[in-house]
Design a protein around this motif. Structure first.
Motif, mmCIF file in Angstrom:
data_model
loop_
_atom_site.group_PDB
_atom_site.id
_atom_site.type_symbol
_atom_site.label_atom_id
_atom_site.label_comp_id
_atom_site.label_asym_id
_atom_site.label_seq_id
_atom_site.Cartn_x
_atom_site.Cartn_y
_atom_site.Cartn_z
ATOM 1 N N ARG A 30 0.718 -1.065 -0.194
ATOM 2 C CA ARG A 30 -0.003 0.117 -0.069
ATOM 3 C C ARG A 30 0.875 1.129 -0.030
ATOM 4 N N ALA A 31 0.402 2.294 -0.694
ATOM 5 C CA ALA A 31 1.227 3.419 -0.813
ATOM 6 C C ALA A 31 1.037 4.244 0.449
ATOM 7 N N SER A 32 2.217 4.968 0.991
ATOM 8 C CA SER A 32 2.178 5.610 1.873
ATOM 9 C C SER A 32 1.386 6.998 1.970
ATOM 10 N N GLU A 35 3.069 9.408 -0.282
ATOM 11 C CA GLU A 35 2.880 9.121 -1.592
ATOM 12 C C GLU A 35 1.520 9.315 -2.176
ATOM 13 N N ARG A 39 0.542 12.316 -4.852
ATOM 14 C CA ARG A 39 -0.214 11.695 -6.147
ATOM 15 C C ARG A 39 -1.403 12.766 -6.503
#
Length: 78
Positions: A30-32, A35, A39
Motif C-alpha cells: 500500500r502506498a504511504s 505518496e 499523487r
C-alpha cells in the motif's frame, strides 16, 4: 483445450499451453500517506494548469466583434 496439429520443434512449447504456475505473486504494498498526498497534489496541479490555460486562453479564442465596430465608428468620425 485444443491440440496443435502442426509439429512443434520443442516439446516445452507444446506443453506451454497447459502449464500453470502454483506460485502466487506477492501482494502489492500500500502506498504511504506521503505518496498518496503527492499523487493528489500532482493531479490537482495538472487540473489547475489546464483550467488556468483555458481561462487565460478564452479571450484569445473569442472573436473581437465589439472592437471592430468601435474602430469602424472611430474611422467614420474623422
Amino acid at each position: 483445450m485444443f491440440r496443435r496439429r502442426e509439429p512443434v520443434p520443442f516439446a516445452f512449447l507444446a506443453e506451454a499451453d497447459k502449464y500453470r504456475s502454483n506460485v502466487t505473486p506477492p501482494p502489492r504494498e500500500r502506498a504511504s500517506f506521503g505518496e498518496m498526498a503527492g499523487r493528489w497534489l500532482l493531479g490537482l496541479t495538472i487540473i489547475a494548469g489546464l483550467v488556468g490555460s483555458l481561462v487565460l486562453g478564452m479571450p484569445a479564442l473569442s472573436t473581437p466583434s465589439a472592437t471592430s465596430t468601435q474602430q469602424s465608428q472611430a474611422s467614420q468620425g474623422h
